[in-house]
Design a protein around this motif. Sequence first.
Motif, PDB file in Angstrom:
ATOM      1  N   MET A   1       0.828  -1.208   0.000  1.00  7.86           N
ATOM      2  CA  MET A   1       0.000   0.000   0.000  1.00  7.86           C
ATOM      3  C   MET A   1       0.862   1.258   0.000  1.00  7.86           C
ATOM      4  SD  MET A   1      -3.228  -1.254   2.322  1.00  7.86           S
ATOM      5  CE  MET A   1      -4.235   0.155   1.927  1.00  7.86           C
ATOM      6  N   ARG A   2       1.811   1.286  -0.948  1.00 11.38           N
ATOM      7  CA  ARG A   2       2.675   2.457  -1.129  1.00 11.38           C
ATOM      8  C   ARG A   2       2.316   3.154  -2.429  1.00 11.38           C
ATOM      9  NH1 ARG A   2       8.482  -0.043   0.056  1.00 11.38           N
ATOM     10  NH2 ARG A   2       9.189   1.898  -0.871  1.00 11.38           N
ATOM     11  N   LEU A   3       2.434   4.462  -2.420  1.00  9.96           N
ATOM     12  CA  LEU A   3       2.134   5.239  -3.612  1.00  9.96           C
ATOM     13  C   LEU A   3       3.211   5.025  -4.669  1.00  9.96           C
ATOM     14  CD1 LEU A   3       0.425   6.697  -1.346  1.00  9.96           C
ATOM     15  CD2 LEU A   3       0.524   8.664  -2.845  1.00  9.96           C
ATOM     16  N   LEU A   4       2.821   5.239  -5.916  1.00  2.91           N
ATOM     17  CA  LEU A   4       3.730   5.153  -7.051  1.00  2.91           C
ATOM     18  C   LEU A   4       3.789   6.505  -7.753  1.00  2.91           C
ATOM     19  CD1 LEU A   4       2.614   1.838  -8.802  1.00  2.91           C
ATOM     20  CD2 LEU A   4       4.814   2.254  -7.690  1.00  2.91           C
ATOM     21  N   LEU A   5       4.979   6.858  -8.198  1.00  2.00           N
ATOM     22  CA  LEU A   5       5.137   7.997  -9.095  1.00  2.00           C
ATOM     23  C   LEU A   5       5.198   7.412 -10.502  1.00  2.00           C
ATOM     24  CD1 LEU A   5       5.542  11.035  -9.435  1.00  2.00           C
ATOM     25  CD2 LEU A   5       8.003  10.604  -9.321  1.00  2.00           C
ATOM     26  N   VAL A   6       4.213   7.737 -11.305  1.00  2.00           N
ATOM     27  CA  VAL A   6       4.083   7.181 -12.650  1.00  2.00           C
ATOM     28  C   VAL A   6       4.331   8.284 -13.677  1.00  2.00           C
ATOM     29  CG1 VAL A   6       2.500   6.076 -14.277  1.00  2.00           C
ATOM     30  CG2 VAL A   6       2.415   5.458 -11.857  1.00  2.00           C
ATOM     31  N   GLU A   7       5.282   8.037 -14.564  1.00  2.00           N
ATOM     32  CA  GLU A   7       5.505   8.938 -15.698  1.00  2.00           C
ATOM     33  C   GLU A   7       4.649   8.399 -16.839  1.00  2.00           C
ATOM     34  OE1 GLU A   7       7.551  11.643 -15.973  1.00  2.00           O
ATOM     35  OE2 GLU A   7       8.405  11.513 -13.965  1.00  2.00           O
ATOM     36  N   TYR A   8       3.651   9.180 -17.226  1.00  2.00           N
ATOM     37  CA  TYR A   8       2.668   8.739 -18.221  1.00  2.00           C
ATOM     38  C   TYR A   8       2.623   9.783 -19.319  1.00  2.00           C
ATOM     39  CZ  TYR A   8      -1.670   6.453 -19.776  1.00  2.00           C
ATOM     40  OH  TYR A   8      -2.630   5.762 -20.480  1.00  2.00           O
ATOM     41  N   GLY A   9       3.101   9.416 -20.490  1.00  2.00           N
ATOM     42  CA  GLY A   9       3.228  10.415 -21.540  1.00  2.00           C
ATOM     43  C   GLY A   9       4.285  11.415 -21.095  1.00  2.00           C
ATOM     44  N   ASP A  10       3.914  12.664 -21.057  1.00  2.00           N
ATOM     45  CA  ASP A  10       4.847  13.723 -20.651  1.00  2.00           C
ATOM     46  C   ASP A  10       4.568  14.228 -19.237  1.00  2.00           C
ATOM     47  OD1 ASP A  10       6.043  13.599 -23.125  1.00  2.00           O
ATOM     48  OD2 ASP A  10       4.758  15.151 -23.984  1.00  2.00           O
ATOM     49  N   THR A  11       3.757  13.514 -18.470  1.00  2.00           N
ATOM     50  CA  THR A  11       3.377  14.017 -17.149  1.00  2.00           C
ATOM     51  C   THR A  11       3.714  13.021 -16.045  1.00  2.00           C
ATOM     52  OG1 THR A  11       1.135  13.119 -17.274  1.00  2.00           O
ATOM     53  CG2 THR A  11       1.459  15.340 -18.137  1.00  2.00           C
TER      54      THR A  11
END
Length: 102
Positions: free
Chosen positions: A15-25
Amino acid sequence: MSRFEATICEAIASMRLLLVEYGDTARLVQPHVYGDDHAGDRLLSAYQVSGESASGASAGWKFFRMDRVTSVTLSEQRFRAPRPEFQRNDGAFARIICQLGD
């Protein structure tokens, strides 16, 4: 196996957050379900808590197509419980690899 699968499933299990690079954001998300939809696309179902979005909504439920994800980073930040709207064994998925509550 996707190159991000182990990280995503670890985030779901802990239950840890993820930093997701999606497209350019970049988006910070609470991951809930990871698997394949009925068209065979690999998806992550997550609740976005911050970041940009093509729809303009910076928070809310999102499906992330993994063929559009460029990086996934495990955060030290945790979330306490699944979102109230979360439904296990989501019908949008033909095959679930990992999900909250497994």
